[in-house]
Motif scaffolding. Structure first.
Motif, mmCIF file in Angstrom:
data_model
loop_
_atom_site.group_PDB
_atom_site.id
_atom_site.type_symbol
_atom_site.label_atom_id
_atom_site.label_comp_id
_atom_site.label_asym_id
_atom_site.label_seq_id
_atom_site.Cartn_x
_atom_site.Cartn_y
_atom_site.Cartn_z
ATOM 1 N N ASP A 101 -1.587 11.365 -10.186
ATOM 2 C CA ASP A 101 -2.586 10.677 -10.966
ATOM 3 C C ASP A 101 -2.015 10.176 -12.380
ATOM 4 O O ASP A 101 -2.006 9.141 -12.643
ATOM 5 N N ASP A 102 -1.477 11.336 -13.092
ATOM 6 C CA ASP A 102 -1.065 10.951 -14.208
ATOM 7 C C ASP A 102 0.120 9.756 -14.380
ATOM 8 O O ASP A 102 0.103 8.917 -15.179
ATOM 9 N N LYS A 103 0.995 10.163 -13.343
ATOM 10 C CA LYS A 103 2.019 9.065 -13.202
ATOM 11 C C LYS A 103 1.693 7.895 -12.968
ATOM 12 O O LYS A 103 2.154 7.033 -13.750
ATOM 13 N N VAL A 104 0.744 7.862 -12.120
ATOM 14 C CA VAL A 104 0.042 6.411 -11.824
ATOM 15 C C VAL A 104 -0.538 5.461 -12.890
ATOM 16 O O VAL A 104 -0.224 4.393 -13.189
ATOM 17 N N HIS A 105 -1.127 6.439 -13.771
ATOM 18 C CA HIS A 105 -2.100 5.833 -15.130
ATOM 19 C C HIS A 105 -0.818 5.248 -16.003
ATOM 20 O O HIS A 105 -0.901 4.389 -16.759
ATOM 21 N N SER A 106 0.396 6.346 -16.157
ATOM 22 C CA SER A 106 1.317 6.084 -16.962
ATOM 23 C C SER A 106 2.094 4.672 -16.521
ATOM 24 O O SER A 106 2.436 3.961 -17.469
ATOM 25 N N CYS A 145 0.751 -1.222 -0.013
ATOM 26 C CA CYS A 145 0.009 0.117 0.009
ATOM 27 C C CYS A 145 0.912 1.053 0.164
ATOM 28 O O CYS A 145 1.493 1.543 0.870
ATOM 29 N N TRP A 146 0.777 1.940 -1.129
ATOM 30 C CA TRP A 146 1.682 3.127 -1.351
ATOM 31 C C TRP A 146 1.014 4.432 -1.280
ATOM 32 O O TRP A 146 -0.280 4.568 -1.915
ATOM 33 N N ILE A 147 1.386 5.327 -0.478
ATOM 34 C CA ILE A 147 0.511 6.791 -0.515
ATOM 35 C C ILE A 147 1.387 7.998 -0.853
ATOM 36 O O ILE A 147 2.477 7.854 -0.852
ATOM 37 N N SER A 148 0.449 8.948 -1.249
ATOM 38 C CA SER A 148 1.300 10.280 -1.609
ATOM 39 C C SER A 148 0.131 11.435 -1.413
ATOM 40 O O SER A 148 -0.900 11.218 -1.832
ATOM 41 N N PRO A 149 0.592 12.384 -0.735
ATOM 42 C CA PRO A 149 -0.361 13.710 -0.684
ATOM 43 C C PRO A 149 -0.217 14.619 -2.098
ATOM 44 O O PRO A 149 -1.395 15.433 -2.399
ATOM 45 N N ASN A 150 0.575 14.157 -2.767
ATOM 46 C CA ASN A 150 0.737 14.880 -4.128
ATOM 47 C C ASN A 150 -0.072 14.439 -5.262
ATOM 48 O O ASN A 150 -0.427 13.103 -5.182
ATOM 49 N N ASN A 151 -0.499 15.221 -6.248
ATOM 50 C CA ASN A 151 -1.366 14.851 -7.498
ATOM 51 C C ASN A 151 -0.404 14.081 -8.532
ATOM 52 O O ASN A 151 0.087 14.521 -9.396
ATOM 53 N N SER A 204 -2.787 -3.719 -14.901
ATOM 54 C CA SER A 204 -4.004 -2.927 -14.667
ATOM 55 C C SER A 204 -5.197 -3.766 -13.690
ATOM 56 O O SER A 204 -5.871 -3.458 -13.085
ATOM 57 N N ASP A 205 -4.633 -5.179 -14.180
ATOM 58 C CA ASP A 205 -5.550 -6.134 -13.465
ATOM 59 C C ASP A 205 -4.801 -6.468 -11.882
ATOM 60 O O ASP A 205 -5.536 -7.102 -10.997
ATOM 61 N N TYR A 206 -3.839 -5.777 -11.679
ATOM 62 C CA TYR A 206 -3.260 -5.939 -10.421
ATOM 63 C C TYR A 206 -3.221 -4.761 -9.297
ATOM 64 O O TYR A 206 -2.819 -4.796 -8.430
ATOM 65 N N ILE A 207 -3.787 -3.639 -9.902
ATOM 66 C CA ILE A 207 -3.778 -2.337 -9.212
ATOM 67 C C ILE A 207 -4.983 -1.841 -8.988
ATOM 68 O O ILE A 207 -6.146 -1.849 -9.850
ATOM 69 N N ASP A 208 -5.004 -1.156 -7.869
ATOM 70 C CA ASP A 208 -6.448 -0.333 -7.410
ATOM 71 C C ASP A 208 -5.753 0.953 -6.998
ATOM 72 O O ASP A 208 -4.786 1.276 -6.176
ATOM 73 N N PHE A 209 -6.131 1.928 -7.418
ATOM 74 C CA PHE A 209 -5.804 3.270 -7.064
ATOM 75 C C PHE A 209 -6.991 4.140 -6.546
ATOM 76 O O PHE A 209 -8.166 4.195 -7.285
ATOM 77 N N PHE A 210 -6.783 5.005 -5.446
ATOM 78 C CA PHE A 210 -7.738 5.745 -4.697
ATOM 79 C C PHE A 210 -7.360 7.116 -4.439
ATOM 80 O O PHE A 210 -6.109 7.352 -4.194
ATOM 81 N N VAL A 211 -8.297 8.132 -4.677
ATOM 82 C CA VAL A 211 -8.042 9.447 -4.160
ATOM 83 C C VAL A 211 -9.023 9.691 -2.776
ATOM 84 O O VAL A 211 -10.256 9.614 -3.287
#
Length: 291
Positions: free
Chosen positions: A136-141, A128-134, A149-156
Motif C-alpha cells: 500500500d505505501d509503495k503504491v501511494h508513493s 491490471c496489476w496484483i500482489s498478495p503483499n502489503n 492520481s487521476d489515472y489510478i484506482d487501487f483496491f484491497v
C-alpha cells in the motif's frame, strides 16, 4: 557484469554502511578488482549522477560521490528484500492496481510498469496489476512520484473465485521459470561455497578474492529482485527452490563476510572517512538479515 550494476552493488553492500560517501579514486580501485577500467567507472558514475542516483561533492581536488535520497530509498528497499529469507505472513487479501494512463504520458506509464515489476506486482491483464503483499505505501508513493492520481484506482480485496487463489498466481507470474532460475543458482553456488569455505579455512583465499566473490554473490542474488515477487508460502508451489537459495546465499555470504570486509576497509581508509562507519553494522549479523 556491467560497471553501473557493480557500482550499485558496492553502494548497497558496503558504502552505505560507511557514511554513504566515497572518493572516486577508491571506487576505481574497487572496480579494478573486477576488470573495470578507470574510464568505464567515471562514465558510469557520470551516467548515474544524471539519472538521479548519485550526487557529487568536491573536497579540494578530490571528487566524492554519495547516493541521493532516491538512491538511498531504493537501496534500503532492495536490502530488505535481499536479506529477508522467508516470506511475510499473508493476510489473505490481494492488492489490485488499475490504471488508464493516456498515450501522451507513455513514458510515465513505462516507468510505472518497471517500478511495479520491481516491487513484486504481477499482471493479471495489461492494465491490471496484483500482489498478495502489503504494498500500500509503495503504491501511494508511486502515485505521488509520477503525479498520476487521476489515472489510478487501487483496491484491497478478497478473491471469491470461481477458481482458487492459485489461479491468480498462475495468470500473473511464471513461477516455473523463476524456480528454474533458483535451481540454477543453487547448482552453481553450492559447489563454489564448499570449495571457498575449505580455501578460507586453509588460508588459501586472500581477502581481495573474498571481496570479489562476496560482491559477485550479492550481484547475482539481487537479480531475483527483478523476477521473484516474494509471494507468501501459501501461494508457492510445493517444490519451491527460493528458500533453499536464500539459505545458501546467507551461509555463503557470512563465510566470505569478514575477509571481504577487511579488504574493503583496507582500501576505503585511504582518502575516505572510515570513522563514519555505522556502529550497528556487523558483517556476521547483518541488521537486515531476518529468518
Amino acid at each position: 557484469m556491467n560497471t553501473r550494476s557493480m557500482i550499485f552493488t558496492l553502494y548497497g553492500d558496503y558504502i552505505r554502511h560507511y557514511g554513504n560517501h566515497i572518493w572516486i579514486g577508491s571506487l576505481i580501485r574497487f572496480l579494478k578488482e573486477f576488470g573495470h577500467n578507470e574510464q568505464a567507472v567515471r562514465a558510469a558514475v557520470s551516467r548515474m549522477s544524471k539519472q538521479g542516483w548519485l550526487k557529487a561533492d568536491k573536497k579540494g581536488n578530490k571528487s566524492y560521490y554519495s547516493l541521493t535520497e532516491h538512491g538511498v530509498k531504493r537501496m534500503d528497499e532492495a536490502a530488505k528484500r535481499i536479506f529477508k529469507f522467508k516470506p511475510d505472513e499473508w493476510d489473505g487479501k490481494w492488492r489490485m492496481l488499475l490504471y488508464t494512463i493516456p498515450e501522451e504520458k507513455r513514458s510515465i506509464r513505462d516507468e510505472l510498469r518497471k517500478e511495479l515489476v520491481w516491487s513484486g506486482f504481477g499482471t493479471l491483464s495489461p492494465s491490471c496489476w496484483i500482489s498478495p503483499n502489503n504494498l500500500d505505501d509503495k503504491v501511494h508513493s508511486l502515485i505521488q512520484k509520477y503525479e498520476i492520481s487521476d489515472y489510478i484506482d487501487f483496491f484491497v480485496a478478497s478473491y471469491d473465485g470461481p477458481g482458487e487463489n492459485q489461479r491468480l498466481v498462475e495468470k500473473s507470474w511464471d513461477l516455473e521459470d523463476i524456480n528454474e532460475k533458483y535451481n540454477d543458482f543453487i547448482a552453481h553456488y553450492s559447489q563454489k561455497f564448499i570449495i571457498d569455505r575449505n580455501k578460507i579455512k586453509k588460508g588459501e583465499m586472500t581477502d581481495a578474492e573474498c571481496f570479489v566473490e562476496r560482491t559477485k554473490l550479492v550481484h547475482e542474488y539481487r537479480k531475483f529482485l527483478f523476477v521473484d515477487p516474494g509471494l507468501p508460502e501459501e501461494l508457492l508451489p510445493e517444490k519451491w527452490y527460493g528458500n533453499h537459495a536464500a539459505m545458501l546465499f546467507s551461509d555463503y555470504y557470512k563465510e566470505l563476510a569478514e575477509p571481504a570486509n577487511r579488504f574493503f576497509e583496507s582500501v576505503f581508509q585511504d582518502g575516505n572517512e572510515i570513522h563514519k562507519k555505522d556502529e550497528s553494522y556487523n558483517v556476521l549479523n547483518h541488521p537486515l538479515m531476518t529468518d
